[in-house]
Design an enzyme around this catalytic site. Structure first.
Site, PDB file in Angstrom:
ATOM      1  N   GLN B 214       0.825  -1.199   0.000  1.00 52.62           N
ATOM      2  CA  GLN B 214       0.000   0.000   0.000  1.00 52.62           C
ATOM      3  C   GLN B 214       0.869   1.263   0.000  1.00 52.62           C
ATOM      4  O   GLN B 214       0.629   2.209  -0.763  1.00 52.62           O
ATOM      5  CB  GLN B 214      -0.906  -0.031   1.231  1.00 52.62           C
ATOM      6  CG  GLN B 214      -2.087   0.914   1.127  1.00 52.62           C
ATOM      7  CD  GLN B 214      -3.040   0.773   2.309  1.00 52.62           C
ATOM      8  OE1 GLN B 214      -2.817  -0.021   3.225  1.00 52.62           O
ATOM      9  NE2 GLN B 214      -4.103   1.562   2.271  1.00 52.62           N
ATOM     10  N   HIS B 218       0.964   3.729  -3.571  1.00 50.90           N
ATOM     11  CA  HIS B 218       0.235   5.003  -3.579  1.00 50.90           C
ATOM     12  C   HIS B 218       1.103   6.192  -3.929  1.00 50.90           C
ATOM     13  O   HIS B 218       0.617   7.317  -3.979  1.00 50.90           O
ATOM     14  CB  HIS B 218      -0.531   5.206  -2.277  1.00 50.90           C
ATOM     15  CG  HIS B 218      -1.826   4.467  -2.277  1.00 50.90           C
ATOM     16  ND1 HIS B 218      -1.900   3.112  -2.083  1.00 50.90           N
ATOM     17  CD2 HIS B 218      -3.091   4.868  -2.529  1.00 50.90           C
ATOM     18  CE1 HIS B 218      -3.159   2.725  -2.170  1.00 50.90           C
ATOM     19  NE2 HIS B 218      -3.908   3.761  -2.453  1.00 50.90           N
ATOM     20  N   LEU B 397      -6.227  -3.363 -10.638  1.00 54.92           N
ATOM     21  CA  LEU B 397      -5.671  -4.682 -10.305  1.00 54.92           C
ATOM     22  C   LEU B 397      -5.097  -4.694  -8.892  1.00 54.92           C
ATOM     23  O   LEU B 397      -5.161  -5.702  -8.196  1.00 54.92           O
ATOM     24  CB  LEU B 397      -4.590  -5.039 -11.332  1.00 54.92           C
ATOM     25  CG  LEU B 397      -3.708  -6.263 -11.099  1.00 54.92           C
ATOM     26  CD1 LEU B 397      -3.379  -6.924 -12.449  1.00 54.92           C
ATOM     27  CD2 LEU B 397      -2.392  -5.947 -10.386  1.00 54.92           C
ATOM     28  N   TYR B 398      -4.523  -3.561  -8.489  1.00 52.81           N
ATOM     29  CA  TYR B 398      -3.813  -3.502  -7.212  1.00 52.81           C
ATOM     30  C   TYR B 398      -4.737  -3.252  -6.029  1.00 52.81           C
ATOM     31  O   TYR B 398      -4.278  -2.899  -4.952  1.00 52.81           O
ATOM     32  CB  TYR B 398      -2.719  -2.426  -7.264  1.00 52.81           C
ATOM     33  CG  TYR B 398      -1.331  -2.964  -6.956  1.00 52.81           C
ATOM     34  CD1 TYR B 398      -1.035  -3.480  -5.691  1.00 52.81           C
ATOM     35  CD2 TYR B 398      -0.334  -2.974  -7.910  1.00 52.81           C
ATOM     36  CE1 TYR B 398       0.217  -3.971  -5.397  1.00 52.81           C
ATOM     37  CE2 TYR B 398       0.928  -3.469  -7.627  1.00 52.81           C
ATOM     38  CZ  TYR B 398       1.206  -3.963  -6.371  1.00 52.81           C
ATOM     39  OH  TYR B 398       2.451  -4.465  -6.084  1.00 52.81           O
ATOM     40  N   HIS B 401      -7.285  -5.418  -1.048  1.00 47.39           N
ATOM     41  CA  HIS B 401      -7.829  -5.407   0.309  1.00 47.39           C
ATOM     42  C   HIS B 401      -8.018  -6.790   0.939  1.00 47.39           C
ATOM     43  O   HIS B 401      -8.044  -6.884   2.157  1.00 47.39           O
ATOM     44  CB  HIS B 401      -9.134  -4.604   0.344  1.00 47.39           C
ATOM     45  CG  HIS B 401      -8.939  -3.179  -0.072  1.00 47.39           C
ATOM     46  ND1 HIS B 401      -9.196  -2.734  -1.343  1.00 47.39           N
ATOM     47  CD2 HIS B 401      -8.466  -2.106   0.606  1.00 47.39           C
ATOM     48  CE1 HIS B 401      -8.907  -1.450  -1.434  1.00 47.39           C
ATOM     49  NE2 HIS B 401      -8.466  -1.040  -0.275  1.00 47.39           N
ATOM     50  N   GLY B 537      -0.229  -7.979 -14.071  1.00 45.84           N
ATOM     51  CA  GLY B 537       0.392  -6.965 -13.215  1.00 45.84           C
ATOM     52  C   GLY B 537       1.899  -6.926 -13.388  1.00 45.84           C
ATOM     53  O   GLY B 537       2.517  -5.861 -13.297  1.00 45.84           O
ATOM     54  N   SER B 541       4.321  -3.703 -13.548  1.00 50.12           N
ATOM     55  CA  SER B 541       5.170  -3.525 -12.388  1.00 50.12           C
ATOM     56  C   SER B 541       6.643  -3.422 -12.794  1.00 50.12           C
ATOM     57  O   SER B 541       7.350  -2.486 -12.413  1.00 50.12           O
ATOM     58  CB  SER B 541       4.933  -4.704 -11.445  1.00 50.12           C
ATOM     59  OG  SER B 541       5.933  -4.792 -10.486  1.00 50.12           O
TER      60      SER B 541
END
Lengths: 599, 599
Positions: B214, B218, B397-398, B401, B537, B541
């Site tokens: 996270q 972000h 995709l990310y 949670h 991803g 990435s």
């Protein structure tokens, strides 16, 4: 007869090749031996730029320094020893001046290259990649720091910078060379730049060329004077914002919102852009001294272009071309909405801009006899980086006001430069087509010292002061950066005794000659500009044109341009066609050169 | 015995090779034969995505279409026939699922690769380039147009887009498949996503991993909700704005302006970031419902990070690391000013972030047995493009949670997720080190269907609605785009009968399953996520990490990081070292996995 010996010889040959490869490999992969150099200097030794070949200088408080030669292809304390592969590469590479003379001469080989597609492609690949290699991509420097910062890359409000600024703490403005104070700008302008008598360009260049240069380049040269000369409002390249506007707000204001077209009005039966009163919400962002009248000032992609007739003419032509392309697209795709027609036409126009810039404009500018071609596919799959940032030195280099004559003759009228500032009236007095013909038959000035007209001196003055504010290094440092030999003295630079004497007086030391001063005072070359201007501006120019997204493998295909017809418009664009398609009365013989026989 | 025949055979061999090369050349360079396909569809035939292998569909009003196969390596009316070189390439390439199983298995070859630098470099080069090739660079699409626009590239306030939106005029939200109206989001969440009982991740993943994900992501997932879900406030990659702030204004507010450091305060003998009251001018840009108290809320690079203890912990650690690095640099360069120490430390921190993300974080995430290494030099000189844009699909995709458990046990206390929202108090109740140890010993949830905690449902809900607003294509289209086989039915997708039945109820047609839904409901893989999540991803990435400017040839050298000591900090960074250097009471055994023996 083939003998066993021949075969044995072949095996030996292979063994030798393998051994050489092994040696090259080891040479190429060893880490560079950095060594600390101690000096007796009473200043930061990096101020003397001791590291060659783009080695990076790091100094220490005891006045020692290290050159970081990583990835330069060189090693040694000052990055002066070529690695084996670099040596081979440099041995095969011709001297830039000799190559330039060859490229601009009528050599039989160029006929062959120009006519054999395979060879022509190879030549273009070489040009695109070798020029592209000379530009940092990603950009490493900006003007607020004399070292690499992450901001240089991520803060795109900065112009990029090819060589970082001279550190503040260096003994002189140029590092260690030259006077503590640079020559007075006004004296410099008077003695070096100011026109005594108009010198026409010897290559028959006309004002259509001059205004093309200005119209094209101001899509990306957009200094943000509110923030400072190191900042830009532009988007880093050929975004066609000179036709459409640089913000979405601006772009929306001049769209017709029908059939993809730009707004237009009809004056005397011809299409022209709208007036400002017809484009609500348009933000002109012009300095307060520029006279704007909403009822008579035209609303263009670049508001400033409504202030000079030559720039206005190109704006009209490109607007007409955009709307013409929209009609072709609508014919092909009657089901497309305004939005799709607009965006696809914009992609086509961007392709046309690049094609014409390379094949008509740069071709004339360089005077190369190798035919330049817009063939982006030749570098697909190579190391070429499809991303660009504008370097502030490129903006300075492109101050080409010596091209501007003292006035222009249109039919029987004569207008001085100031007669035409802030007003496009002459275009309507004579008619657009006549004005274009006048631009084509008036000679542009020679891009050299002592040929800068009085009217545009304020721009020159401001730019020279800016280059001092953001601490440009001297011309010789830029020549080194782009692989050119450095000037040894003022005669070597100018080839002109009087000019050399003046510069000697002003600077004292050849190493102290400023970037732009050195560019403009260099002796003539076979191109429109001196050699360094071609070989320093060339990489930035090629990079800006070919790193455009439309040139990349996923974009460069018919569907991007609405299909085969759109793609063909891009691939067959020329200055000639652009004018023929958008002038009312024909375009015969109009090019970037004055017609044969012009006085 | 070598005979003349052998030599003759060799000549024949060479001739054959030459002939094959010639054929390949001609195959590879011929222009793709576009053919118009007429259909009987009563809709735009491109809505059915007829073009394979990234061919671009162009339709005409008579319901015909053309696939533009240029530069895809395929030809034929639907771009399904591999060119010879593509065929060779595909024949040599293993099936992605088999490759993934191999990469995550304890194969003897990986021991060899991991221990022979030359082979390890080759593996990393393959990973970087093959992943990079799967991402459009330059980006071609944004979310407001279903076709290529120049804006997708030049307007960097757009998130990029890997597949363009489903055109508005298509018969169903997914194109032609599935219901006219997608399933009710709340029912979808209830039946497919909501956690019944906490399922722990089977790979012993802990909350240190969850919060790393996270905290790291972000910095570039910064949707601009004022403008819409298709826009971003971020700068396109790993700019370390999660540590320093995304605007210059923000960055200035949290700088100490001494020795390059970030502002700090001492609480109970330990360094922490300042409170907002101590950072005048800081603009929090938080939604109004977020409680901010200038006297007790911490001022961080990312204001939101002061709202959750796990994010706060990483912010503290990175602040301390930055200030630690500044001290190392100052020791090396006592003459450097605050500005240079700050910017150079920031470059080092960025290098550490990338190194730890690849070698600790992605290594654990992927569960690859090949050791991943941060070696950007292996791709220097290749076609890899050192520029990145964040694609909005990557942001969706990310949404991980499910990693979040229902609560966390710290020493003898238990906190629910909501106990810790908007307050970092628990960190101070237990002490930073104890809180870190708790993060390390609490298990994260499994990234799968039916494991989404109630507390974070609003984020999931919003994201699903956004993906409909900006008209994402279905999971199978994305699988095709990334070279994965499409799912044939719901059991093929889920491997779970109950889940398959629920999805069948909701969507009716496998081709209608939404992107995120398909990612989360896929059957287990040996990684932390299902296969498509890794293989879709992964390219975004890798591209985001390795296209960073610091990885490019002109940047990746000691001087960029202040010299050998700085470069070494980057090249030896690890999660372990980051924590050891910045925790008061030691860091033994702390990793992205819960300690052995944890229940």
């Amino acid at each position: 007869m083939i003998t066993m010996e021949a075969f044995g010889g072949r095996r030996l040959h292979i063994a030798v090749v393998l051994a050489v490869v092994a040696v090259l490999w080891s040479v190429n992969t060893r880490s560079p031996p950095d060594s600390i150099v101690r000096t007796n200097a009473d200043y930061d030794p990096c101020c003397a730029y001791p590291c060659d070949n783009q080695g990076v200088c790091l100094s220490y408080p005891d006045r020692s320094y290290v050159c970081d030669c990583t990835n330069t292809g060189f090693s040694g304390i000052n990055c002066t020893s070529a690695d084996f592969l670099t040596w081979v590469h440099h041995s095969l590479k011709p001297d830039p001046e000799k190559l330039h003379n060859l490229l601009t001469s009528d050599w039989w080989l160029w006929d062959v290259v120009n006519n054999v597609p395979f060879l022509s492609d190879m030549a273009m690949k070489y040009i695109f990649i070798s020029r592209g290699d000379q530009v940092d991509s990603p950009v490493r420097f900006e003007s607020d720091h004399s070292y690499t910062t992450l901001d240089a890359y991520f803060n795109e409000t900065y112009f990029g910078r090819t060589l970082p600024p001279v550190p503040d703490h260096c003994p002189t403005p140029m590092g260690v060379a030259g006077p503590k104070q640079l020559p007075d700008v006004d004296e410099l302008i008077k003695r070096v730049f100011l026109r005594r008598k108009f010198i026409p360009d010897p290559h028959d260049t006309n004002l259509l060329f001059q205004y093309y240069a200005q119209h094209f380049t101001h899509q990306f040269f957009r200094t943000n004077y509110t923030k400072g000369p190191q900042f830009t409002k532009g988007l880093g390249g050929v975004d066609s914002s000179h036709v459409y506007g640089v913000t979405e707000h601006h772009r929306r204001a001049i769209r017709l919102n029908k059939d993809g077209k730009l707004k237009y009005q009809i004056i005397d039966g011809e299409h022209f852009p709208p007036y400002i009163k017809d484009t609500p919400g348009l933000d002109m962002e012009l300095p307060p001294y520029v006279p704007v009248n909403a009822d008579t000032t035209f609303a263009l992609g670049h508001p400033f272009y409504a202030m000079l007739p030559g720039l206005f003419v190109y704006s009209v032509i490109w607007m007409r071309e955009h709307n013409r392309v929209c009609e072709v697209l609508k014919d092909e795709h009657p089901d497309w909405d305004d939005e799709r027609l607009y965006h696809t036409a914009k992609l086509i126009i961007t392709g046309e801009v690049i094609k014409i810039t390379i094949e008509d404009y740069v071709q004339h500018l360089s005077q190369y006899k190798v035919r330049l071609r817009f063939k982006p596919d030749v570098i697909h799959g190579s190391r070429f980086q499809f991303h660009n940032r504008i370097n502030v030195e490129f903006d300075h280099l492109y101050h080409w006001h010596p091209l501007v004559p003292d006035g222009i003759k249109v039919n029987e009228s004569y207008y001085t430069v100031m007669d035409m500032a802030f007003s496009v009236k002459p275009v309507f007095v004579h008619g657009l087509d006549n004005f274009i013909r006048a631009m084509a038959s008036n000679r542009a000035g020679k891009l050299s010292a002592r040929n800068h007209g009085k009217a545009t001196v304020p721009f020159l003055r401001k730019m020279l002061l800016n280059s001092r504010t953001i601490r440009f290094r001297g011309i010789n440092e830029y020549r080194k950066r782009f692989g050119l030999k450095t000037f040894t003295d003022f005669m070597d630079l100018t080839g002109d005794e009087e000019l050399a004497r003046d510069l000697q007086d002003l600077y004292g030391d050849i190493e102290a000659v400023e970037f732009y001063v050195g560019l403009l005072t260099e002796r003539d070359s076979p191109s429109l500009t001196p050699l360094a201007m071609v070989n320093i501006g060339g990489p930035w120019s090629v990079k800006g044109l070919i790193a455009n997204p439309i040139c990349s493998p996923h974009w460069w295909k018919p569907s991007t341009f609405g299909g085969d017809r759109g793609f063909e418009i891009v691939q067959t664009a020329s200055l000639q066609k652009l004018l023929c398609n958008n002038m009312k009365s024909g375009c015969e013989g109009i090019s970037f050169k004055v017609p044969p026989g012009t006085a």
